[in-house]
Design a protein around this motif. Structure first.
Motif, short mmCIF file in Angstrom:
data_model
loop_
_atom_site.label_atom_id
_atom_site.label_comp_id
_atom_site.label_asym_id
_atom_site.label_seq_id
_atom_site.Cartn_x
_atom_site.Cartn_y
_atom_site.Cartn_z
N ALA A 142 0.17 9.38 1.31
CA ALA A 142 1.44 8.98 1.92
C ALA A 142 1.27 8.47 3.35
O ALA A 142 1.96 7.53 3.76
CB ALA A 142 2.43 10.15 1.89
N VAL A 143 0.37 9.07 4.11
CA VAL A 143 0.22 8.69 5.52
C VAL A 143 -0.79 7.57 5.72
O VAL A 143 -0.99 7.11 6.85
CB VAL A 143 -0.17 9.91 6.39
CG1 VAL A 143 0.90 10.98 6.33
CG2 VAL A 143 -1.52 10.48 5.96
N PHE B 165 7.16 8.58 -6.63
CA PHE B 165 6.18 8.60 -5.53
C PHE B 165 5.35 7.32 -5.51
O PHE B 165 5.36 6.59 -4.52
CB PHE B 165 5.26 9.82 -5.65
CG PHE B 165 4.18 9.87 -4.61
CD1 PHE B 165 4.50 10.13 -3.28
CD2 PHE B 165 2.85 9.63 -4.94
CE1 PHE B 165 3.50 10.15 -2.30
CE2 PHE B 165 1.85 9.65 -3.98
CZ PHE B 165 2.18 9.91 -2.65
N SER B 166 4.64 7.05 -6.59
CA SER B 166 3.79 5.86 -6.63
C SER B 166 4.38 4.73 -7.48
O SER B 166 3.94 3.59 -7.38
CB SER B 166 2.39 6.21 -7.15
OG SER B 166 2.47 6.86 -8.40
N GLY C 47 5.67 -0.63 -8.92
CA GLY C 47 4.96 0.17 -7.93
C GLY C 47 5.79 0.39 -6.68
O GLY C 47 6.60 -0.46 -6.30
N LEU C 48 5.58 1.53 -6.04
CA LEU C 48 6.33 1.87 -4.83
C LEU C 48 5.45 1.86 -3.58
O LEU C 48 5.87 2.31 -2.52
CB LEU C 48 6.96 3.26 -4.99
CG LEU C 48 8.03 3.39 -6.08
CD1 LEU C 48 8.48 4.85 -6.19
CD2 LEU C 48 9.22 2.48 -5.77
N MET C 49 4.22 1.35 -3.71
CA MET C 49 3.28 1.41 -2.59
C MET C 49 2.85 0.02 -2.14
O MET C 49 1.70 -0.20 -1.76
CB MET C 49 2.06 2.25 -2.98
CG MET C 49 2.40 3.70 -3.24
SD MET C 49 0.93 4.71 -3.57
CE MET C 49 1.65 6.35 -3.42
N SER C 50 3.78 -0.91 -2.16
CA SER C 50 3.44 -2.28 -1.76
C SER C 50 3.13 -2.39 -0.27
O SER C 50 2.62 -3.42 0.18
CB SER C 50 4.59 -3.23 -2.12
OG SER C 50 5.79 -2.82 -1.48
N MET D 231 -0.70 -0.78 -10.56
CA MET D 231 0.53 -0.13 -11.00
C MET D 231 1.28 0.48 -9.83
O MET D 231 2.51 0.54 -9.83
CB MET D 231 0.22 0.93 -12.05
CG MET D 231 -0.24 0.37 -13.38
SD MET D 231 -0.50 1.64 -14.63
CE MET D 231 1.19 2.16 -14.93
N PHE D 232 0.54 0.90 -8.81
CA PHE D 232 1.18 1.48 -7.63
C PHE D 232 1.77 0.39 -6.73
O PHE D 232 2.51 0.71 -5.79
CB PHE D 232 0.19 2.29 -6.80
CG PHE D 232 -0.43 3.45 -7.53
CD1 PHE D 232 0.19 4.02 -8.63
CD2 PHE D 232 -1.65 3.97 -7.12
CE1 PHE D 232 -0.39 5.09 -9.30
CE2 PHE D 232 -2.22 5.03 -7.78
CZ PHE D 232 -1.60 5.60 -8.87
N GLY D 233 1.42 -0.85 -6.97
CA GLY D 233 1.91 -1.94 -6.13
C GLY D 233 1.04 -2.20 -4.92
O GLY D 233 1.39 -3.03 -4.07
N MET D 234 -0.10 -1.52 -4.81
CA MET D 234 -1.00 -1.74 -3.67
C MET D 234 -1.68 -3.10 -3.78
O MET D 234 -1.97 -3.58 -4.87
CB MET D 234 -2.09 -0.67 -3.63
CG MET D 234 -1.63 0.73 -3.34
SD MET D 234 -3.08 1.83 -3.28
CE MET D 234 -2.25 3.43 -3.28
N GLN D 235 -1.95 -3.70 -2.64
CA GLN D 235 -2.70 -4.94 -2.59
C GLN D 235 -4.18 -4.61 -2.48
O GLN D 235 -4.59 -3.83 -1.63
CB GLN D 235 -2.28 -5.78 -1.39
CG GLN D 235 -3.08 -7.07 -1.21
CD GLN D 235 -2.68 -7.81 0.04
OE1 GLN D 235 -1.53 -7.78 0.47
NE2 GLN D 235 -3.64 -8.50 0.64
#
Length: 208
Positions: free
Chosen positions: A83-84, A115-116, A127-130, A165-169
């Motif tokens: 998260a951080v 969360f993710s 995804g929620l972590m873009s 899937m988390f939306g991370m690049q």
């Protein structure tokens, strides 16, 4: 910029261990803010029935067993670390075609609706972590980049799909491969790969 390096190899002489050590040393040299989450030294109970029992008890406000409480605490610690973080670096080997079991457990912990990821109004996963970026550092003794071997590679591919899937690049990827298949060239292969690891740190430095 907070960088989290997820270390997933407990072999001191492992090539992905060397990639991790090189990354950490170079990041500190560049003055970057780096934290480590070592999945082999953390308490990482497997994801299974204890977890689902614990969820049911939480919903019913029932008392948790020691094993259930330990699992939920471990899961929360992994989530808090992610998260951080602005950048998450995964340093891991290919073992028996896939990722080490503790790293899989780490992903089990952070694969959580709300969360993710979440499901949108159409029932599609989003995804929620873009806002986060990821870096892959992977070592494999064989050569899996050829067309006939690539379908068997389920380590870097797994991590790519998970962070997707988390939306991370995916910001960068360094693969060291073939050092066991080509022992005569092993030193050159590894040295060249470690230089790419250093270059990956410098790319992130430009983002800071």
């Amino acid at each position: 910029m907070n960088i989290l390096v997820v270390k997933a190899n407990n072999r001191p002489d492992g090539i992905s261990t060397k990639m991790y050590e090189t990354y950490i040393a170079e990041a500190k040299k560049e003055g970057l803010n780096v934290a480590t989450f070592d999945v082999f030294t953390e308490n990482m109970p497997y994801f299974g029935q204890d977890f689902f029992n614990a969820l049911g008890k939480l919903q019913n406000k029932a008392e948790l067993t020691e094993a259930e409480a330990s699992l939920l605490a471990a899961k929360q610690k992994a989530k808090d670390a992610v998260a951080v973080a602005d950048i998450i670096v995964f340093a891991f080997p290919l073992w028996n075609l896939t990722i080490p079991a503790p790293l899989h457990t780490f992903f089990d912990y952070i694969f959580e609706a709300g969360f993710s990821f979440h499901y949108n109004d159409k029932g599609q996963l989003e995804g929620l972590m873009s806002d986060k970026k990821a870096v892959i550092l992977c070592a494999r003794g064989g050569v899996y980049s050829t067309p006939e071997m690539q379908p068997l590679e389920m380590s870097a591919n797994y991590v790519r799909h998970a962070i997707g899937m988390f939306g991370m690049q995916l910001e960068d990827e360094v693969i060291i491969e073939g050092h066991n298949a080509n022992p005569a060239d092993a030193e050159k292969i590894i040295a060249a790969g470690l230089e790419k690891v250093k270059a990956s740190v410098h790319k992130l430095k430009q983002l800071a």
